[in-house]
Design a protein around this motif. Structure first.
Motif, PDB file in Angstrom:
ATOM      1  N   GLN A   1     -11.215  -8.545  -1.738  1.00 19.64           N
ATOM      2  CA  GLN A   1     -11.487  -7.102  -1.662  1.00 19.64           C
ATOM      3  C   GLN A   1     -12.387  -6.700  -2.835  1.00 19.64           C
ATOM      4  N   PRO A   2     -13.707  -6.878  -2.711  1.00 19.19           N
ATOM      5  CA  PRO A   2     -14.607  -6.614  -3.840  1.00 19.19           C
ATOM      6  C   PRO A   2     -14.977  -5.149  -4.038  1.00 19.19           C
ATOM      7  N   ASN A   3     -14.508  -4.263  -3.167  1.00 20.16           N
ATOM      8  CA  ASN A   3     -15.024  -2.891  -3.181  1.00 20.16           C
ATOM      9  C   ASN A   3     -14.099  -1.860  -3.825  1.00 20.16           C
ATOM     10  N   TYR A   4     -13.116  -2.297  -4.579  1.00 23.08           N
ATOM     11  CA  TYR A   4     -12.294  -1.331  -5.324  1.00 23.08           C
ATOM     12  C   TYR A   4     -13.186  -0.586  -6.305  1.00 23.08           C
ATOM     13  N   ASP A   5     -12.987   0.733  -6.401  1.00 27.66           N
ATOM     14  CA  ASP A   5     -13.799   1.474  -7.367  1.00 27.66           C
ATOM     15  C   ASP A   5     -13.108   1.609  -8.720  1.00 27.66           C
ATOM     16  N   ALA A   6     -11.779   1.340  -8.772  1.00 28.36           N
ATOM     17  CA  ALA A   6     -11.045   1.333 -10.039  1.00 28.36           C
ATOM     18  C   ALA A   6     -10.013   0.216  -9.994  1.00 28.36           C
ATOM     19  N   VAL A   7      -9.893  -0.506 -11.097  1.00 26.61           N
ATOM     20  CA  VAL A   7      -8.915  -1.600 -11.187  1.00 26.61           C
ATOM     21  C   VAL A   7      -8.088  -1.391 -12.444  1.00 26.61           C
ATOM     22  N   VAL A   8      -6.774  -1.425 -12.274  1.00 26.75           N
ATOM     23  CA  VAL A   8      -5.851  -1.197 -13.393  1.00 26.75           C
ATOM     24  C   VAL A   8      -5.071  -2.474 -13.666  1.00 26.75           C
ATOM     25  N   GLY A   9      -5.079  -2.914 -14.916  1.00 28.82           N
ATOM     26  CA  GLY A   9      -4.240  -4.040 -15.330  1.00 28.82           C
ATOM     27  C   GLY A   9      -3.014  -3.510 -16.041  1.00 28.82           C
TER      28      GLY A   9
ATOM     29  N   TYR B   1       1.911   7.121 -15.627  1.00 27.82           N
ATOM     30  CA  TYR B   1       1.654   8.414 -14.986  1.00 27.82           C
ATOM     31  C   TYR B   1       0.325   9.003 -15.454  1.00 27.82           C
ATOM     32  N   MET B   2       0.058   8.922 -16.768  1.00 26.87           N
ATOM     33  CA  MET B   2      -1.197   9.452 -17.298  1.00 26.87           C
ATOM     34  C   MET B   2      -2.399   8.748 -16.684  1.00 26.87           C
ATOM     35  N   VAL B   3      -2.292   7.420 -16.526  1.00 28.55           N
ATOM     36  CA  VAL B   3      -3.398   6.677 -15.928  1.00 28.55           C
ATOM     37  C   VAL B   3      -3.587   7.087 -14.472  1.00 28.55           C
ATOM     38  N   GLY B   4      -2.486   7.168 -13.724  1.00 33.05           N
ATOM     39  CA  GLY B   4      -2.579   7.566 -12.316  1.00 33.05           C
ATOM     40  C   GLY B   4      -3.165   8.959 -12.167  1.00 33.05           C
TER      41      GLY B   4
ATOM     42  N   LEU C   1      -0.731   8.948  -9.245  1.00 34.32           N
ATOM     43  CA  LEU C   1      -1.700   8.930  -8.149  1.00 34.32           C
ATOM     44  C   LEU C   1      -1.211   9.729  -6.938  1.00 34.32           C
ATOM     45  N   ALA C   2       0.110   9.783  -6.761  1.00 35.51           N
ATOM     46  CA  ALA C   2       0.672  10.496  -5.609  1.00 35.51           C
ATOM     47  C   ALA C   2       0.307  11.977  -5.629  1.00 35.51           C
ATOM     48  N   LYS C   3       0.067  12.536  -6.812  1.00 35.86           N
ATOM     49  CA  LYS C   3      -0.362  13.939  -6.913  1.00 35.86           C
ATOM     50  C   LYS C   3      -1.660  14.175  -6.140  1.00 35.86           C
ATOM     51  N   TYR C   4      -2.428  13.105  -6.002  1.00 32.40           N
ATOM     52  CA  TYR C   4      -3.736  13.204  -5.330  1.00 32.40           C
ATOM     53  C   TYR C   4      -3.734  12.459  -3.995  1.00 32.40           C
ATOM     54  N   ASN C   5      -2.509  12.166  -3.506  1.00 31.06           N
ATOM     55  CA  ASN C   5      -2.343  11.479  -2.220  1.00 31.06           C
ATOM     56  C   ASN C   5      -3.078  10.138  -2.176  1.00 31.06           C
ATOM     57  N   VAL C   6      -3.039   9.436  -3.300  1.00 32.07           N
ATOM     58  CA  VAL C   6      -3.660   8.115  -3.384  1.00 32.07           C
ATOM     59  C   VAL C   6      -2.572   7.060  -3.571  1.00 32.07           C
ATOM     60  N   LYS C   7      -2.662   5.981  -2.805  1.00 32.73           N
ATOM     61  CA  LYS C   7      -1.737   4.860  -2.950  1.00 32.73           C
ATOM     62  C   LYS C   7      -2.531   3.633  -3.400  1.00 32.73           C
ATOM     63  N   PRO C   8      -2.180   3.058  -4.541  1.00 30.79           N
ATOM     64  CA  PRO C   8      -2.930   1.889  -5.011  1.00 30.79           C
ATOM     65  C   PRO C   8      -2.532   0.630  -4.245  1.00 30.79           C
ATOM     66  N   HIS C   9      -3.443  -0.319  -4.184  1.00 30.03           N
ATOM     67  CA  HIS C   9      -3.083  -1.646  -3.690  1.00 30.03           C
ATOM     68  C   HIS C   9      -2.506  -2.403  -4.874  1.00 30.03           C
ATOM     69  N   ILE C  10      -1.345  -3.051  -4.671  1.00 35.61           N
ATOM     70  CA  ILE C  10      -0.633  -3.666  -5.796  1.00 35.61           C
ATOM     71  C   ILE C  10      -0.536  -5.180  -5.618  1.00 35.61           C
TER      72      ILE C  10
ATOM     73  N   GLY D   1     -11.264  11.382  -9.145  1.00 32.85           N
ATOM     74  CA  GLY D   1     -11.658  11.232  -7.750  1.00 32.85           C
ATOM     75  C   GLY D   1     -11.637   9.825  -7.202  1.00 32.85           C
ATOM     76  N   PHE D   2     -11.040   8.884  -7.928  1.00 32.91           N
ATOM     77  CA  PHE D   2     -10.963   7.509  -7.425  1.00 32.91           C
ATOM     78  C   PHE D   2      -9.954   7.430  -6.280  1.00 32.91           C
ATOM     79  N   LYS D   3     -10.310   6.711  -5.242  1.00 28.60           N
ATOM     80  CA  LYS D   3      -9.448   6.591  -4.055  1.00 28.60           C
ATOM     81  C   LYS D   3      -9.026   5.151  -3.777  1.00 28.60           C
ATOM     82  N   ASN D   4      -9.942   4.222  -4.025  1.00 25.60           N
ATOM     83  CA  ASN D   4      -9.694   2.820  -3.690  1.00 25.60           C
ATOM     84  C   ASN D   4      -9.336   2.067  -4.974  1.00 25.60           C
ATOM     85  N   ILE D   5      -8.036   1.977  -5.247  1.00 21.73           N
ATOM     86  CA  ILE D   5      -7.569   1.500  -6.556  1.00 21.73           C
ATOM     87  C   ILE D   5      -6.709   0.241  -6.416  1.00 21.73           C
ATOM     88  N   GLN D   6      -7.004  -0.744  -7.244  1.00 25.31           N
ATOM     89  CA  GLN D   6      -6.225  -1.983  -7.302  1.00 25.31           C
ATOM     90  C   GLN D   6      -5.429  -2.014  -8.601  1.00 25.31           C
ATOM     91  N   PHE D   7      -4.147  -2.357  -8.491  1.00 22.68           N
ATOM     92  CA  PHE D   7      -3.300  -2.492  -9.672  1.00 22.68           C
ATOM     93  C   PHE D   7      -2.772  -3.916  -9.754  1.00 22.68           C
TER      94      PHE D   7
END
Length: 320
Positions: free
Chosen positions: A230-238, A162-165, A200-209, A172-178
């Motif tokens: 998909q090379p254009n993710y602006d944030a990637v979470v492992g 939750y803290m990370v999201g 992320l849902a607090k900011y209406n963002v859905k990550p690609h998983i 302001g990240f929108k295009n996120i890969q998890f």
């Protein structure tokens, strides 16, 4: 003549619960009253010889670990060892390479070795785990996973996710890969992922998983395939620091990748600070978890009551 298994079956409890009752260990008042009645009705006489054998202490503790070269495992075992030394226990390690059957075998091997207690760092808890833990009648504490019938030390993985999201959304990240792991690992595969999605849902963002492996080399293959598509993710979470390091490796070596990707992992591995640019990570209190696990295991060995579930929170924010 009824034996301990018969009594457990009649009462609808595990053998280990009956054993704790017979040895004045921790059972609920309701269970104690039920067992009082059943034992009296069946004129059950415990095997005093067997009880005396189990009462003999070896001062040995068995720890079952899933991975080598893991910061989380190293730190947890460091905490376990500290308390073992303080309490004059010898610590034995059994490495299972995230293999359920090897975990089962390790539990039985430690029982045959007459250890006083077992710490299991499991990636999942199956029915077979429960069956064997109940059968061996040795105090067992699970570290890192949760089960309603076992004593567990867990990390607050939902809060970490939750803290990370929330942090990514705030930036302001929108295009996120998890990159997550299999949901058989409830802590990392489910709770950590759900926390990220909720934050992320607090900011209406859905990550690609996508799903990958705990193993760094295997994660490298999955990460490379996904990021080439998909090379254009602006944030990637492992889901772990190891996966985040695989992301860092791919993005730093592949010229088609956007080099400004914001990479996040979980665990607080110091290696995340050595690479450049550094990886953002959530600090986990692994060493403290090991200390708590061993302290609580010692209480079980002494037939003292302990909490069924102890949750250890993570760092208050992920490192920038």
């Amino acid at each position: 003549m009824k034996n301990i298994s018969d009594i457990a079956k009649i009462a609808g409890v595990s053998k280990s619960t009956v054993s704790r009752y017979l040895n004045n260990g921790s059972v609920s008042l309701k269970t104690k009253q039920k067992l009082d009645k059943i034992i009296q009705e069946n004129d059950y006489q415990p095997n005093q010889f067997a009880q005396s054998l189990r009462a003999h202490r070896t001062n040995m503790i068995g720890a079952i670990i899933p991975r080598m070269n893991s910061y989380a495992v190293d730190e947890t075992i460091k905490g376990v060892k500290t308390v073992c030394d303080d309490l004059n226990y010898r610590l034995l390690l059994n490495y299972t390479n995230i293999d359920t059957e090897l975990e089962i075998d390790a539990l039985e091997t430690f029982y045959r070795s007459k250890v006083d207690g077992i710490i299991l760092m499991a990636t999942e808890i199956t029915d077979r785990h429960i069956e064997v833990i109940n059968k061996i009648d040795v105090p067992v504490i699970i570290v890192g996973q949760e089960h309603k019938d076992l004593h567990c030390i867990i990390h607050n993985d939902f809060h970490a996710g939750y803290m990370v999201g929330e942090g990514l959304g705030l930036k302001g990240f929108k295009n996120i890969q998890f990159f997550g792991v299999t949901e058989t690992d409830v802590a990392v595969g489910i709770h950590r992922k759900k926390g990220l999605i909720s934050g992320l849902a607090k900011y209406n963002v859905k990550p690609h998983i996508s799903q990958t492996s705990f193993n760094y080399n295997e994660a490298m293959i999955d990460v490379s395939k996904e990021l080439q598509t998909q090379p254009n993710y602006d944030a990637v979470v492992g889901a772990t620091d190891s996966i985040a390091l695989a992301v860092h490796k791919v993005t730093s070596e592949d010229t088609t990748q956007n080099g400004d990707k914001f990479i996040v992992g979980f665990g607080g591995d110091p290696v995340t600070e050595i690479v450049s640019p550094s990886i953002h990570t959530v600090n986990y209190h692994f060493e403290y978890a090991g200390e708590v696990a061993m302290s609580k295991l010692n209480q079980l060995i002494q037939h003292q009551p302990i909490e069924q579930r102890i949750s250890i929170d993570v760092g208050l924010s992920f490192k920038n």
